[in-house]
Design an enzyme around this catalytic site. Structure first.
Site, PDB file in Angstrom:
ATOM      1  CB  THR A   1      33.559  42.301  40.434  1.00 34.94           C
ATOM      2  OG1 THR A   1      34.889  41.810  40.337  1.00 34.94           O
ATOM      3  CG2 THR A   1      32.940  42.292  39.059  1.00 34.94           C
TER       4      THR A   1
ATOM      5  N   GLY B   1      35.896  37.471  42.586  1.00 34.56           N
ATOM      6  CA  GLY B   1      37.091  36.668  42.334  1.00 34.56           C
ATOM      7  C   GLY B   1      36.774  35.214  42.020  1.00 34.56           C
TER       8      GLY B   1
END
Length: 573
Positions: A381, A465
């Site tokens: 991300t 995550g």
């Protein structure tokens, strides 16, 4: 806690590793660099060029939202290992005019034509991580335009221009990005369009670009230019959507033009808990942000400051609180349009007192069942944050989910679709996160914000995550309980607990207490004491996330910090 000499070799090596930059004259042993201070504006992203783009936008009169959009667009080009316009977006914005926080959930839904029966027909127990089946509607572009409509000052064409220019002219690939790119290529090259658009040719075949090599993506430049010229509908209801539709029809997929055209994200109200006088804000499910609030509530009764950072008590209590919060995460967090969660109860102090009775100072939770609250009323991300001269602050997170996403790269568009649908559960129709057409999956990406006495204090995030709520909590513990500054709080060694009951895939249930992974820098005595309690402790490299932060200074101006584990930069003017 009693201590016995019983240490596994990998853990011993971990404990003996050097703890940060201990020779710094500032006396902050964990800070790899100084905090950044600036009087007018600040940006912190995972790529120096994206940070500079954000600053350029604000210098030209753009808002913090304009800067965040411009930086995010550039990161989709420069860090495709973590994000891009094929993924989803969440944001929290502090509006200085109304002195309020605004939340945006830009997550997409599963294809309407893909049914649970189709997975059963294919003999699948889990949704695969790559290929056409885990692809959900990408929500990022819609999120950009929604944020811009409310808070933007420059045109979207101006905001996208820097990314378009870098996509055409090229930019040098940074070290951490090159590392993850090289790891992704062997896994994803089998999927149509990936190798042609995300590798380079040499005498040995095709490979990922290497550190320092110039990377260009003219296809992405063309796509961004269409969006700049035609607005959000150019992406969701124009030629781009038609190209995506044709691509998936040709490659055994289900994402359609109709799915794209129907997409809309939504403005949501951030929710909060108070931790030692600070109001910590997260977005409600389908994301996992409230797990951080639950963990903080469970830890607040303990005098962590007296135990000290890195003590056995610090690590043990944090891990046990995480287990309880994640048991609820597995049971309650899902698309609220299908399964509304009792959010107010889950983040209440009353519920924390009830659940906190399960935490023992000298016993390890092997199992952690979810609570039964009654309503009172890896993956990669990017995270970035911006702040402008008017006091607006943006906390934004964006992702393709598993590294470079599904591997599905529609012909000529220059981006990869996310694989967020892998997070759905198959085989249990009663599960809150069970697969259904037109449903948003459980989401791991979460932005965070902290206010104090009704004023903005901190815009921050820790990507990675299940590490994200764990990281959110650890940053605040480091600052509030252990007295670290903004940079030191991010650079200090982190705790990652793995093995909790999961809300996705086969929804595995923790039965052995899981595993503690400690970054190098924790005392050897702490590792021994944790093992003596019965924790499974191991060394791991890399699952500790990526942090960026901006703090509002009471006397005016901003303080910024950037993740030492990434390629990023905090800078201001």
């Amino acid at each position: 806690m009693s201590v016995r000499i019983r240490v596994l070799l990998p853990v011993l090596l971990l404990a003996l590793a050097p703890a940060g930059a201990a020779d710094r004259i500032t006396g902050q042993p964990f800070a790899t660099r100084s905090e950044v201070h600036a009087p007018s504006a600040m940006a912190a992203t995972s790529h120096p060029l994206a940070t500079q783009i954000a600053l350029d936008v604000m210098k030209a009169g753009g808002s913090a939202v304009d800067a965040a959009i411009a930086a995010n667009a550039a990161l989709g080009l420069m860090e495709p290992t973590g994000n891009g316009i094929g993924g989803d977006l969440f944001a929290i914005v502090w509006d200085p005019k109304t002195r309020k926080l605004h939340g945006y959930n830009g997550s997409g839904r599963s294809p309407k034509s893909l049914t649970a029966a189709e997975f059963a027909r294919r003999g699948l127990d889990d949704i695969p991580p790559h290929g056409p089946l885990p692809v959900t509607v990408p929500g990022t572009v819609d999120g950009w335009f929604a944020l811009h409509e409310r808070f933007g000052r420059r045109t979207m064409a101006q905001n996208l221009a820097p990314a378009i220019r870098y996509a055409r002219d090229g930019h040098p690939v940074h070290e951490t990005i090159a590392y993850y790119w090289a790891r992704s290529v062997p896994r994803l090259s089998k999927w149509p369009g990936f190798s042609e658009q995300f590798t380079v040719a040499d005498g040995q075949g095709r490979r990922a670009p290497r550190t320092g090599e110039t990377w260009k993506n003219p296809n992405l430049a063309d796509t961004l230019q269409k969006i700049a010229d035609g607005g959000r509908d150019a992406f969701y209801a124009g030629d781009i959507a038609r190209t995506i539709d044709a691509y998936f029809r040709a490659h055994d997929g289900f994402l359609s033009y109709e799915d794209m055209a129907a997409h809309r994200g939504e403005w949501v109200e951030p929710v909060s808990t108070r931790y030692r006088g600070y109001d910590v804000w997260e977005l409600p499910p389908n994301g996992q942000g409230i797990a951080a609030l639950q963990i903080l509530n469970l830890l607040e009764p303990y005098d962590l400051a007296s135990y000290g950072f890195g003590s056995p008590e610090h690590v043990h209590l944090f891990v046990e609180a995480k287990k309880l919060a994640f048991a609820d995460r597995a049971r309650w967090y899902a698309d609220p349009a299908f399964h509304p969660a009792p959010v107010a109860k889950l983040i209440s102090k009353e519920y924390a007192r009830e659940r906190g009775r399960l935490i023992s100072p000298d016993r390890v939770l092997r199992e952690a069942q979810p609570g039964t609250p009654r309503q009172l009323e890896e993956g990669d991300t990017i995270y970035l944050t911006t702040a402008d001269a008017d006091g607006m602050m943006v906390s934004l997170i964006q992702s393709n989910y598993r590294g470079m996403g599904s591997g599905m790269a529609p012909t000529g568009l220059g981006f990869i679709l996310q694989d967020r649908g892998e997070q759905f559960v198959l085989g249990d129709a009663s599960h809150p996160n069970a697969y259904a057409p037109g449903k948003r999956p459980f989401h791991t990406i979460i932005p965070a914000f902290v206010t104090k006495d009704g004023a903005p204090w901190l815009s921050y995030g820790v990507m990675g995550g299940a590490m994200q709520p764990q990281g959110h909590v650890q940053i605040l513990l480091n600052m509030i309980d252990f007295g670290m500054n903004l940079q030191e709080a991010g650079d200090a060694p982190r705790i990652h607990h793995d093995g909790s009951t999961e809300p996705a895939g086969r929804a595995t249930v923790m039965s052995d207490g899981g595993r503690i992974e400690l970054e190098s820098g924790f005392p050897q005595a702490t590792v021994r004491a944790l093992m003596d309690l019965g924790h499974s402790v191991r060394w791991a490299q890399g699952p500790y996330g990526g942090y960026q932060a901006i703090m509002a200074n009471p006397q005016g101006g901003w303080t910024g910090a950037s993740e030492s584990r990434k390629d990023g930069q905090a800078a201001g003017y």
